[in-house]
Design an enzyme around this catalytic site. Sequence first.
Site, PDB file in Angstrom:
ATOM      1  N   ASP A   1      63.952 -21.494 -49.705  1.00 52.71           N
ATOM      2  CA  ASP A   1      63.370 -21.279 -48.614  1.00 52.71           C
ATOM      3  C   ASP A   1      62.905 -22.355 -47.634  1.00 52.71           C
ATOM      4  O   ASP A   1      63.066 -23.318 -48.164  1.00 52.71           O
ATOM      5  CB  ASP A   1      61.936 -20.487 -48.839  1.00 52.71           C
ATOM      6  CG  ASP A   1      61.118 -19.982 -47.494  1.00 52.71           C
ATOM      7  OD1 ASP A   1      61.626 -19.390 -46.714  1.00 52.71           O
ATOM      8  OD2 ASP A   1      59.995 -20.187 -47.596  1.00 52.71           O
ATOM      9  N   SER A   2      62.630 -21.981 -46.370  1.00 53.42           N
ATOM     10  CA  SER A   2      62.246 -23.145 -45.283  1.00 53.42           C
ATOM     11  C   SER A   2      60.949 -23.973 -46.056  1.00 53.42           C
ATOM     12  O   SER A   2      60.538 -24.874 -45.554  1.00 53.42           O
ATOM     13  CB  SER A   2      61.987 -22.466 -44.042  1.00 53.42           C
ATOM     14  OG  SER A   2      60.916 -21.552 -44.083  1.00 53.42           O
TER      15      SER A   2
ATOM     16  N   CYS B   1      64.410 -17.009 -47.839  1.00 48.74           N
ATOM     17  CA  CYS B   1      63.929 -17.082 -46.369  1.00 48.74           C
ATOM     18  C   CYS B   1      64.936 -15.992 -45.449  1.00 48.74           C
ATOM     19  O   CYS B   1      66.004 -15.940 -45.391  1.00 48.74           O
ATOM     20  CB  CYS B   1      64.272 -18.445 -45.846  1.00 48.74           C
ATOM     21  SG  CYS B   1      63.911 -18.616 -44.321  1.00 48.74           S
TER      22      CYS B   1
ATOM     23  N   GLU C   1      49.735 -19.568 -43.992  1.00 50.06           N
ATOM     24  CA  GLU C   1      49.409 -20.831 -44.667  1.00 50.06           C
ATOM     25  C   GLU C   1      48.065 -21.158 -44.638  1.00 50.06           C
ATOM     26  O   GLU C   1      47.545 -22.098 -45.661  1.00 50.06           O
ATOM     27  CB  GLU C   1      50.252 -21.919 -44.125  1.00 50.06           C
ATOM     28  CG  GLU C   1      51.937 -21.514 -44.413  1.00 50.06           C
ATOM     29  CD  GLU C   1      52.721 -22.681 -44.099  1.00 50.06           C
ATOM     30  OE1 GLU C   1      52.426 -23.719 -44.170  1.00 50.06           O
ATOM     31  OE2 GLU C   1      54.060 -22.138 -44.430  1.00 50.06           O
TER      32      GLU C   1
ATOM     33  N   CYS D   1      59.696 -11.379 -43.043  1.00 49.73           N
ATOM     34  CA  CYS D   1      59.536 -12.753 -42.944  1.00 49.73           C
ATOM     35  C   CYS D   1      58.682 -13.146 -44.268  1.00 49.73           C
ATOM     36  O   CYS D   1      57.831 -12.206 -44.774  1.00 49.73           O
ATOM     37  CB  CYS D   1      58.595 -13.335 -41.996  1.00 49.73           C
ATOM     38  SG  CYS D   1      57.778 -15.024 -41.946  1.00 49.73           S
TER      39      CYS D   1
ATOM     40  N   HIS E   1      56.175 -14.939 -45.292  1.00 51.37           N
ATOM     41  CA  HIS E   1      55.006 -15.021 -45.236  1.00 51.37           C
ATOM     42  C   HIS E   1      54.199 -13.732 -45.113  1.00 51.37           C
ATOM     43  O   HIS E   1      52.913 -13.830 -45.420  1.00 51.37           O
ATOM     44  CB  HIS E   1      54.641 -16.033 -44.245  1.00 51.37           C
ATOM     45  CG  HIS E   1      54.827 -17.298 -44.439  1.00 51.37           C
ATOM     46  ND1 HIS E   1      56.092 -17.790 -44.644  1.00 51.37           N
ATOM     47  CD2 HIS E   1      54.095 -18.492 -44.518  1.00 51.37           C
ATOM     48  CE1 HIS E   1      56.173 -19.264 -44.822  1.00 51.37           C
ATOM     49  NE2 HIS E   1      54.960 -19.435 -44.660  1.00 51.37           N
TER      50      HIS E   1
HETATM   51  N1  DGL Z   1      60.575 -18.268 -44.318  1.00 52.64           N
HETATM   52  C1  DGL Z   1      60.718 -18.034 -43.060  1.00 52.64           C
HETATM   53  C2  DGL Z   1      61.287 -16.830 -42.878  1.00 52.64           C
HETATM   54  O1  DGL Z   1      61.123 -15.883 -43.756  1.00 52.64           O
HETATM   55  C3  DGL Z   1      59.351 -18.106 -42.376  1.00 52.64           C
HETATM   56  C4  DGL Z   1      58.819 -19.457 -42.236  1.00 52.64           C
HETATM   57  C5  DGL Z   1      59.830 -20.198 -41.319  1.00 52.64           C
HETATM   58  O2  DGL Z   1      59.788 -19.979 -39.997  1.00 52.64           O
HETATM   59  O3  DGL Z   1      60.426 -21.112 -41.756  1.00 52.64           O
HETATM   60  O4  DGL Z   1      61.704 -16.110 -42.030  1.00 52.64           O
END
Ligand code: DGL
Length: 279
Positions: A11-12, A74, A156, A188, A190
């Site tokens: 993931d990011s 992600c 977060e 997303c 989060h």
């Molecule tokens: N992990 C990203 C997503 O699911 C969210 C956080 C980001 O923008 O990197 O889109």
Amino acid sequence: MADNRPIGVFDSGIGGLTVLREIIARLPNESTVYFGDDGRAPYGSKSHDTIVEYSLQDMMFLEQKDVKMIVIACNTASTHAYEVLKKHSKVPVVEVVYPGAKAAVNATRNGKIGIIATNATVSSGLYEKAVMEEGRDIKELKTLQQACPLFVSLAEEGWWDDDIAHLTAERYLEPVKKFGADTLVLACTHYPLLAKTIADVMGEGVTLINSGISVAGVVEEYLKNNNMLSDGGEATREFYTSDDALRFESVAAPFLGRGLPKGTKKYTVDRFDVTEYLR
Ligand code: DGL
């Protein structure tokens, strides 16, 4: 035949741990390697080319860890980079968009599906396309997308269910409520942490779709159908971040639960040269 190599998940940053959590819950005997690109997050505000380049480097890192499958946890990376990764990866790749879209189509009763995500995911339009494809037999299927970038920071910060989270959710979700969605995809990583607030604001009768649960189902099905499940020995958990390992562990704990992550190591992936994949 069993395959005891780990499942790779990236993931990011820490958000993909909400997907890893569902994979561990469903397949507790499978070892996992997680990579969070916290040093270069967020991906949701980056351009298509940058997201593709970063995702290829994440893939190369996981391949180096000898994984048997790569899960793009992600949503942003799935919408922009899945096709490229599928083409170049040495192992099967699972993305999060189509499993989430399918779950939404199965859940809707009035055919109105809301999709909330990062700016980059919304601008790709891929979720809408996926919902329309998965729901091709439903008459009068409609979607409405809404970018909710501040939800990432709220998740977060741990501000999941306070006044600020509620006010922010009310503002973002107003058009989705007006649209009359009875199903809302949390597109997303989060957003599952804000699920209670989002559910309160959307009101009764609206189903929230956490695509992590559907993704875990897809992973299990693929491994089963291809005789790639492990033989049931003790599973190992490895965690890597491209930023500070202690920060990763302190912020990540609520995303994953179960007292994890532990023993996180720092690893930067920009050393991987992806030019040959971008030609
Ligand atoms: N992990 C990203 C997503 O699911 C969210 C956080 C980001 O923008 O990197 O889109």
